[in-house]
Design a protein around this motif. Structure first.
Motif, mmCIF file in Angstrom:
data_model
loop_
_atom_site.group_PDB
_atom_site.id
_atom_site.type_symbol
_atom_site.label_atom_id
_atom_site.label_comp_id
_atom_site.label_asym_id
_atom_site.label_seq_id
_atom_site.Cartn_x
_atom_site.Cartn_y
_atom_site.Cartn_z
ATOM 1 N N ARG A 60 -20.573 -12.730 39.865
ATOM 2 C CA ARG A 60 -21.162 -11.563 40.531
ATOM 3 C C ARG A 60 -20.958 -11.611 42.028
ATOM 4 O O ARG A 60 -20.553 -10.629 42.647
ATOM 5 C CB ARG A 60 -22.663 -11.450 40.221
ATOM 6 C CG ARG A 60 -23.358 -10.302 40.992
ATOM 7 C CD ARG A 60 -24.878 -10.367 40.886
ATOM 8 N NE ARG A 60 -25.439 -11.660 41.205
ATOM 9 C CZ ARG A 60 -25.654 -12.126 42.448
ATOM 10 N NH1 ARG A 60 -25.328 -11.402 43.503
ATOM 11 N NH2 ARG A 60 -26.190 -13.311 42.638
ATOM 12 N N TRP A 80 -17.332 -11.104 43.123
ATOM 13 C CA TRP A 80 -17.001 -9.700 42.887
ATOM 14 C C TRP A 80 -17.580 -8.825 44.007
ATOM 15 O O TRP A 80 -16.906 -7.923 44.509
ATOM 16 C CB TRP A 80 -17.516 -9.258 41.521
ATOM 17 C CG TRP A 80 -17.199 -7.828 41.224
ATOM 18 C CD1 TRP A 80 -16.024 -7.320 40.747
ATOM 19 C CD2 TRP A 80 -18.069 -6.708 41.421
ATOM 20 N NE1 TRP A 80 -16.120 -5.955 40.624
ATOM 21 C CE2 TRP A 80 -17.362 -5.551 41.031
ATOM 22 C CE3 TRP A 80 -19.375 -6.576 41.882
ATOM 23 C CZ2 TRP A 80 -17.922 -4.279 41.094
ATOM 24 C CZ3 TRP A 80 -19.931 -5.313 41.943
ATOM 25 C CH2 TRP A 80 -19.204 -4.182 41.556
ATOM 26 N N ARG A 129 -15.430 -9.236 47.023
ATOM 27 C CA ARG A 129 -14.137 -8.585 46.814
ATOM 28 C C ARG A 129 -14.224 -7.069 46.952
ATOM 29 O O ARG A 129 -13.301 -6.424 47.439
ATOM 30 C CB ARG A 129 -13.584 -8.941 45.436
ATOM 31 C CG ARG A 129 -13.177 -10.395 45.317
ATOM 32 C CD ARG A 129 -12.959 -10.805 43.880
ATOM 33 N NE ARG A 129 -11.846 -10.131 43.247
ATOM 34 C CZ ARG A 129 -10.618 -10.624 43.137
ATOM 35 N NH1 ARG A 129 -10.354 -11.814 43.618
ATOM 36 N NH2 ARG A 129 -9.671 -9.946 42.543
ATOM 37 N N GLU A 130 -15.329 -6.505 46.508
ATOM 38 C CA GLU A 130 -15.516 -5.056 46.548
ATOM 39 C C GLU A 130 -16.075 -4.573 47.890
ATOM 40 O O GLU A 130 -16.286 -3.377 48.071
ATOM 41 C CB GLU A 130 -16.447 -4.620 45.410
ATOM 42 C CG GLU A 130 -15.873 -4.879 44.029
ATOM 43 C CD GLU A 130 -14.574 -4.122 43.786
ATOM 44 O OE1 GLU A 130 -14.524 -2.914 44.096
ATOM 45 O OE2 GLU A 130 -13.610 -4.741 43.288
ATOM 46 N N PHE A 164 -10.505 -16.453 41.231
ATOM 47 C CA PHE A 164 -11.465 -15.557 40.593
ATOM 48 C C PHE A 164 -11.258 -15.473 39.078
ATOM 49 O O PHE A 164 -12.208 -15.584 38.310
ATOM 50 C CB PHE A 164 -11.415 -14.157 41.218
ATOM 51 C CG PHE A 164 -12.470 -13.231 40.691
ATOM 52 C CD1 PHE A 164 -13.806 -13.430 41.001
ATOM 53 C CD2 PHE A 164 -12.130 -12.178 39.866
ATOM 54 C CE1 PHE A 164 -14.790 -12.588 40.518
ATOM 55 C CE2 PHE A 164 -13.106 -11.315 39.378
ATOM 56 C CZ PHE A 164 -14.435 -11.525 39.706
#
Length: 99
Positions: A31, A34, A37-38, A95
């Protein structure tokens, strides 16, 4: 009765090979990476494009993970690079390995 086992992670993200580094700690590595990354984590990582997971280490106890994170954050930059390159010499994005 067995207690619930927890997992905690210390991780290093990079903007690119030998680029900007970020060290963090989390109880949910998938989580959290992520989110980085976002661009959902405001601040340092989104400002400098630090999104690539290049190193991580798992811990059972949160205090151990926090102590390791603090230690790594206090290290000279070259020590962090050496830590990454010991197990990830090509600075591959890890990842997919943690999914």
């Amino acid at each position: 009765m067995q207690g619930r086992q927890h997992e905690y992670w210390v991780y290093i993200l990079a903007s690119r090979r030998n680029g900007t580094l970020y060290t963090g700690v989390t109880n949910d590595i998938v989580r959290r990476v992520w989110e980085h990354r976002e661009g959902l984590v405001p601040g340092f990582t989104s400002r400098y494009g630090v999104k690539t997971l290049v190193w991580c280490e798992e811990y059972r106890y949160v205090n151990d993970a926090i102590a390791r994170e603090k230690a790594i954050k206090s290290w000279p930059r070259q020590w962090k690079i050496n830590l990454i390159e010991k197990d990830n010499p090509n600075w591959d994005d890890l990842f997919d390995d943690i999914l």
